[in-house]
Design a protein around this motif. Structure first.
Motif: not given
Ligand SMILES: NC(=O)c1ccc[n+]([C@@H]2O[C@H](COP(=O)([O-])OP(=O)(O)OC[C@H]3O[C@@H](n4cnc5c(N)ncnc54)[C@H](OP(=O)(O)O)[C@@H]3O)[C@@H](O)[C@H]2O)c1
Length: 303
Positions: A171-172, A174, A225, A239-244
């Motif tokens: 889910g994430e 980096e 992407d 379906r993940h979020r990107v953590r900067e």
């Protein structure tokens, strides 16, 4: 029709051995251990196990070969290995062993960015210096060197795709910085076909140095992407979020033991923002290169 590959159990080496064997070549894979020898056998090659890779043994292993494809190299100094010993000195022994064995052609994998050593900070490190030194050994020898300078090579068995897919499934993902730095991934199937084209092309052909890049430059953010889309099309959870993460923080962690497994020079390779013209590769191959999504899909299916 005999070909020798060093580093034959590595990611690219396995594919070169399998592709050459499947194309009718009698392929020997030079490796250092029994486990690596089994990998070569599984790819359709004849393993030659030389734990010390010393010059005379290499020379005997190379006899009768049309060319040597030299892939035994390191991308970071781990476990007491040094760039000088592996990337430079071993390349010197390979060149000398080819001379003794009468092998004229050496195909060598360097790194995209070598040409900007001293011009770009991220291309000015020990890794690129050792690749530059190894290229110089080839240039100064009386052998026919063909140098490929790869961007990221993508395909079944590469290290990058399974790692990112696992993070996406969690889910994430980096990402160092904004991900605007570019790269130009090439399908491993194209890389291996290009190796065989380099082995068989006529003596004296030009160029002798190729940037080994795919048909499409992409920013790292865009690559993530694209990989997510290809993974979803393959039915995978992506379906993940990107953590900067700030680049300075990634660099600090790389120095302190590894950022996502990358040591500082490897992080430089990710961030170095190197792209190049792929058309000389298409001229060598006589066909178009594999589109990025097709290359990613092959890697995803195998992951
Ligand atoms: N894959 C990429 O995206 C990429 C990008 C840029 C450049 N390249 C270059 O392309 C070439 C092949 O890459 P790859 O991805 O196939 O690398 P890889 O999977 O890491 O394989 C490296 C090979 O080198 C051998 N090796 C490592 N240390 C050695 C040592 N001290 N002495 C002798 N052999 C040693 C390994 O054998 P062991 O199993 O015995 O250690 C393995 O066979 C390398 O020159 C690499 O720098 C690759």
């Amino acid at each position: 029709m005999r070909l020798v590959v060093t580093g034959a159990n590595g990611f690219v080496g396995r594919h070169v051995v399998a592709h050459a064997a499947g194309s009718g070549w009698d392929v020997s894979g030079v490796v250092r251990s029994n486990g690596a020898a089994r990998v070569v056998g599984g790819s359709g090659g004849h393993p030659v196990t030389l734990p010390d890779l010393e010059r005379d043994a290499l020379s005997r292993a190379f006899e009768g070969s049309r060319a040597v494809v030299h892939l035994a190299q390191i991308g970071a100094e781990r476990g007491g290995q040094s760039y000088e010993a592996v990337n430079v000195d071993l390349t010197g022994r390979v060149v000398e062993a080819c001379r003794r064995a009468g092998v004229r052609r050496i195909v060598y994998f360097s790194g995209l960015g070598v040409a900007r050593y001293g011009m770009s900070r991220r291309c000015t490190n020990g890794y690129f210096r050792s690749k530059l030194a190894a290229e110089a050994l080839l240039v100064r020898s009386d052998r026919e060197g063909v140098v490929f300078r790869p961007s990221y090579i993508v395909g079944p068995g590469d290290a990058f795709v399974p790692t990112v897919l696992a993070a996406m499934a969690e889910g994430e993902v980096e990402r160092p910085g904004d991900g605007s730095y570019r790269m130009q991934p090439i399908a491993v199937a194209d890389a291996t076909a290009l190796v065989l084209a380099a082995v068989t092309r006529p003596s004296g052909a030009f160029p002798t140095v190729f940037d080994l890049v795919g048909p499409e430059p992409v920013s790292f953010a865009h690559l993530l992407d694209r990989l997510a889309r290809v993974a979803r099309e393959d039915g995978r959870p992506a379906r993940h979020r990107v953590r900067e993460v700030a680049i300075a923080e990634a660099e600090r962690r790389a120095r302190d033991g590894g950022y996502q497994g990358m040591l500082p020079d490897e992080l430089d390779c990710l961030l170095c923002d190197e792209i190049a013209d792929h058309h000389p590769l298409e001229a060598l191959l006589g066909r178009r290169l594999t589109p990025l999504d097709t290359a990613l899909a092959a890697a995803v299916r195998a992951a």
